[in-house]
Design an enzyme around this catalytic site. Structure first.
Site, PDB file in Angstrom:
ATOM      1  N   ASP A 190       0.772  -1.244   0.000  1.00 26.60           N
ATOM      2  CA  ASP A 190       0.000   0.000   0.000  1.00 26.60           C
ATOM      3  C   ASP A 190       0.810   1.306   0.000  1.00 26.60           C
ATOM      4  OD1 ASP A 190      -1.877  -2.008   0.251  1.00 26.60           O
ATOM      5  OD2 ASP A 190      -3.136  -0.919   1.648  1.00 26.60           O
ATOM      6  N   GLU A 216      -3.345  -7.500  13.243  1.00 29.46           N
ATOM      7  CA  GLU A 216      -2.934  -7.291  11.848  1.00 29.46           C
ATOM      8  C   GLU A 216      -1.456  -6.909  11.762  1.00 29.46           C
ATOM      9  OE1 GLU A 216      -5.073  -4.085  10.060  1.00 29.46           O
ATOM     10  OE2 GLU A 216      -4.541  -4.672   8.021  1.00 29.46           O
TER      11      GLU A 216
END
Ligand SMILES: *[C@@H]1O[C@H](CO)[C@@H](O)[C@H](O)[C@H]1NC(C)=O
Ligand SMILES: *[C@@H]1O[C@H](CO)[C@@H](O)[C@H](O)[C@H]1NC(C)=O
Length: 836
Positions: A582, A806
């Protein structure tokens, strides 16, 4: 993975939600209007356009659209009907609805679905909080599977305020339709709870889409005794909710019953439907006790054909049973398959009560034995706590496996970069997907590059599950050899994705991590795996060839991720979602002249795996075709020439870049990117982090490479990548470290510790620590230090919060992002097992 939107979505205001919904339905309409596979109409258009003498360019565009949404013609990697109950009865039923706290369905395009909702009565004024789908912000947690073998049983614990729930299931094979299963849901007060025992309602439901027959059998007082049913796939079956008992002594307990029966309003609307019908007060009064009020569904069974908004829209049936009583208690739901009982006389005992308890105990014991046999954590000296961590990591990953079916939305590759934004999305053909998911609450759907990491863990436990998952993913291949990176299939999945992420771009790639479990299959040499690879080879080959060709860079043997954000005025650094990383900083000014180091390394790894695969499978022609590419990509001289940055002393991306970018406040515009001096020029990109390590991470360097030492230097240096909690994604010394990418876009891959890349780093250290070379001893030492840091921190965070996360903060180790994240964070199990 398109995770950049995560924080914006973390606690969406209702207004945002409404806007999303509106945009979503318009996007769906737009997509739906295009008719993805309307061959006849399209042909008519072609004939017409030929008649009108339209240009070849128009035809080419049409051809590209068609190919984007045409499935690849190679033989499927899985045999025909491989998901059917006849071929794979043991996998037909499963907890394949990862986004609900507890539910099961069949692996079928038109499944029978079952699920659980619950509510604590009277805990809050007004309508009790109804729990159903896993939500990040609903206050439930921690929750997760203590055991789940991916096949036949599981036990999950859920904390919800004053309540402690345990949900268990066991399957029992038999007959031709997937056999029987039983559930047990136990609700107890939290040990710490001191107030009066809560009154709790459990809601057990079954949902069909119209093809099935459900016949509820009502008792004298209109209450439900059991549900019989029939479907083509399931044959005859019966679902029975058994009377509640006390969990300790299994003595019967008094429960109050309510039911509701209607058409199926659509899966995303089930919760709303129940909320809207929880509108009458009832008395719960066990013999000899004082009455208590509770909110309930209707008391007696009556078909109601309406959805929450009063419109008739449902197909199929939705049948839900509410049982209300005082904690603590256990309730069992039993599914019995008719064909398991054919032959008459041998009355099969119901899998309930003590028989169910015994079955669960047997499964737990077998799980423990198999777990130790597979991963040998105990033998390797890991503590009981670490063994528990490994067991919940595996169970959570297996319990997150879902089965999805539906049509995705695709933006075709127009052949002109950037111009696909102007094209309309097209519907992909309906496809099934059997896959693990990154997060049950936040990403309960398939993500391509995550899945490669998931299957590394799963294949050690059950190679059959991995073949099934890979086979399904390869079934998504289009005629060009492309697979979309985020799979939003079916209404339930779609209802949880913001519109801008529904559409997959057929020009964009994603790291080919599925080749990691493929490489492991080759090493392990299981004949069933090799037979699978034989079938899958043409698809793997097509997928790899598409990657290699479509993402080619400006010079031979260079590669470039397509689809970088254009240089938007509000972004510090245009994102590269297709890379999976990202917001990891890349060249400040995206251009077709840039080349991406990580992508080149992924392609090199792909070529290596494909050649080995072709050789081992006797695909002589493919092996001969691919070998020169693999050899060129592995040659260090070529890698050095394109990616070694002498001025930085590491490998790097190359592109139009300047470090002189900043976000500055501007009146009425918020933060705006300002480019200073020196202006951008073609150069190596100074962004030390995971990307810099890729030739090492994917073990492309020889042990005697002169560049191995410098990479180990930055890896081991706490000013750069080393943190006490694992390797950080971006060096603490980088100017992008911990930086927002825009006012509303906090750092993601800019410092935090991620388990998937730490796993690759550990695998590489393990590798170089076992190969003779100048850095062998150092690699081995770093290996054990990094392993201790990573495992120690994941364990501490699990103990503190009850979740795997995460990502983890490189500053204090804190779990960050969404939770539970039992996708690639579950790799902690393989780290503990020293298995790479
Ligand atoms: C797959 O299942 C369908 C429907 O049950 C059946 O008609 C077909 O013959 C099956 N195909 C194979 C190859 O078994
Ligand atoms: C680099 O980007 C700047 C700003 O967009 C542009 O003016 C320049 O031509 C680019 N240079 C190259 C070599 O692409």
């Amino acid at each position: 993975m398109t995770r950049g939107e995560r924080r914006r979505r973390a606690a969406p205001a209702e207004g945002v939600r409404a806007a999303e919904r509106a945009a979503r339905s318009s996007a769906a309409r737009k997509g739906g209007g295009i008719h993805g596979a309307a061959g006849g109409a399209a042909l008519a258009v072609v004939v017409l356009s030929l008649a009108l003498g339209l240009s070849g360019r128009w035809l080419l565009a049409w051809y590209r659209v068609r190919r984007a949404v045409t499935l690849h013609s190679a033989t499927p990697a899985l045999p025909p009907n491989s998901s059917s109950p006849a071929v794979a009865p043991d996998l037909f039923w499963g907890t394949y609805r990862p986004h609900v706290y507890f539910g099961m369905k069949t692996r079928s395009p038109q499944p029978l679905l079952t699920g659980l909702m619950w509510a604590q009565q009277g805990a809050t004024p007004g309508i009790p909080k109804l729990r159903h789908t896993c939500e990040q912000g609903d206050g439930v947690g921690p929750y997760g599977w203590e055991f789940h073998d991916g096949l036949s049983f599981g036990r999950q614990h859920i904390q919800d305020g004053a309540l402690k729930l345990t949900t268990e299931f066991v399957k029992r094979p038999g007959g031709q339709h997937g056999g029987d299963w039983s559930w047990r849901v136990t609700v107890e007060p939290q040990a710490s709870a001191t107030s009066a025992l809560p009154l709790v309602s459990l809601f057990f439901y079954v949902v069909t889409d119209g093809k099935e027959v459900l016949v509820p059998e009502a008792g004298a007082k209109g209450q439900l005794k059991f549900i019989s049913g029939h479907t083509n796939e399931l044959g005859d079956f019966r679902l029975t909710l058994l009377p509640p008992t006390s969990p300790v002594d299994t003595a019967p307990k008094y429960g109050s019953y309510n039911v509701f029966w209607s058409s199926n309003p659509g899966l995303p609307l089930l919760t709303e439907m129940v909320k809207s019908r929880l509108n009458s007060w009832f008395q719960h009064q066990p013999p000899g006790a004082s009455p208590e009020r509770y909110l309930g569904l209707p008391r007696s069974l009556k078909w109601e054909d309406r959805s929450p908004n009063g419109q008739r829209q449902g197909q199929g049936q939705f049948l839900i049973q509410q049982v209300t009583l005082k904690v603590p208690f256990s309730v069992e739901l039993v599914f019995e398959s008719g064909s398991a009982r054919v032959g008459g006389s041998q009355a099969l005992e119901q899998l309930a009560g003590s028989r169910l308890t015994q079955a669960l105990e047997n499964h737990v014991e077998a799980f423990r034995e198999r777990f130790e046999k597979t991963f040998e954590l105990k033998k390797k000296g890991l503590s009981p706590e670490e063994q528990t961590l490994g067991q919940i990591a595996l169970s959570g990953l297996l319990g997150g496996i879902g089965y999805f079916y539906g049509q995705g939305l695709v933006l075709p590759d127009t052949g002109v970069e950037g111009s696909e934004q102007k094209a309309d999305p097209v519907l992909f053909p309906p496809v099934p997907l059997f896959t693990a998911v990154p997060s049950r609450s936040f990403f309960p759907r398939g993500f391509l590059w995550d899945e490669g990491f998931h299957q590394l863990v799963i294949q050690r436990w059950d190679p059959h599950l991995t073949r099934e998952a890979l086979g399904h993913w390869l079934g998504l291949l289009n005629a060009d050899g492309w697979i979309g990176r985020e799979q939003v299939l079916g209404d339930e999945a779609r209802s949880r994705v913001p519109p801008e992420f529904l559409v997959q771009r057929a020009a964009h790639a994603n790291p080919p991590t599925l080749l990691l479990p493929v490489a492991h299959m080759l090493e392990a040499g299981d004949p069933a795996d090799l037979a699978f690879l034989h079938r899958a080879f043409p698809r793997l080959h097509a997928w790899f060839s598409w990657l290699h060709q479509s993402q080619a860079g400006p010079v031979p043997l260079s590669y470039r991720w397509r689809g970088r954000d254009p240089a938007l005025p509000h972004l510090l650094n245009p994102k590269t979602l297709s890379s999976g990383l990202d917001d990891y900083p890349r060249a400040s000014h995206p251009s077709t002249a840039e080349r991406h180091l990580d992508l080149r390394c992924w392609v090199a790894l792909g070529a290596r795996v494909l050649v080995r695969l072709a050789e081992q499978l006797g695909e002589a022609k493919a092996a001969a075709d691919l070998s020169p590419l693999a050899t060129s990509l592995e040659a260090e001289a070529g890698l050095n020439e394109l990616h070694w940055a002498p001025e930085l002393g590491v490998f790097a991306d190359f592109g139009n870049h300047t470090k002189a970018v900043q976000l500055k406040p501007r009146p009425h515009q918020g933060l705006v990117r300002v480019v200073g001096r020196p202006p951008p020029r073609m150069q190596y990109v100074d962004a030390l982090g995971y990307v810099s390590l890729f030739p090492f991470l994917l073990r492309l360097l020889s042990p005697s490479s002169s560049h191995l030492g410098p990479l180990l230097d930055v890896l081991a240096d706490s000013r750069h990548l080393w943190s006490p909690f694992g390797l950080r994604s971006l060096a603490a010394s980088s100017s992008f470290y911990g930086q927002h990418n825009s006012e509303h876009d906090p750092p993601y891959w800019r410092g935090a510790v991620w388990l998937n890349l730490n796993y690759l780093a550990l695998g590489a250290l393990h590798h170089y620590g076992h190969l003779e070379g100048p850095h062998q001893a150092r690699a081995a030492k770093l290996y054990s230090e990094l392993r201790a840091n990573v495992v120690g921190n994941v364990w501490r965070q699990y103990r503190a919060t009850g979740f795997l996360w995460e990502q983890y903060s490189d500053r204090d180790g804190r779990g960050m992002g969404c939770r539970p994240f039992q996708g690639w964070t579950s790799l902690v199990l393989l780290v503990m097992a020293d298995d790479y």
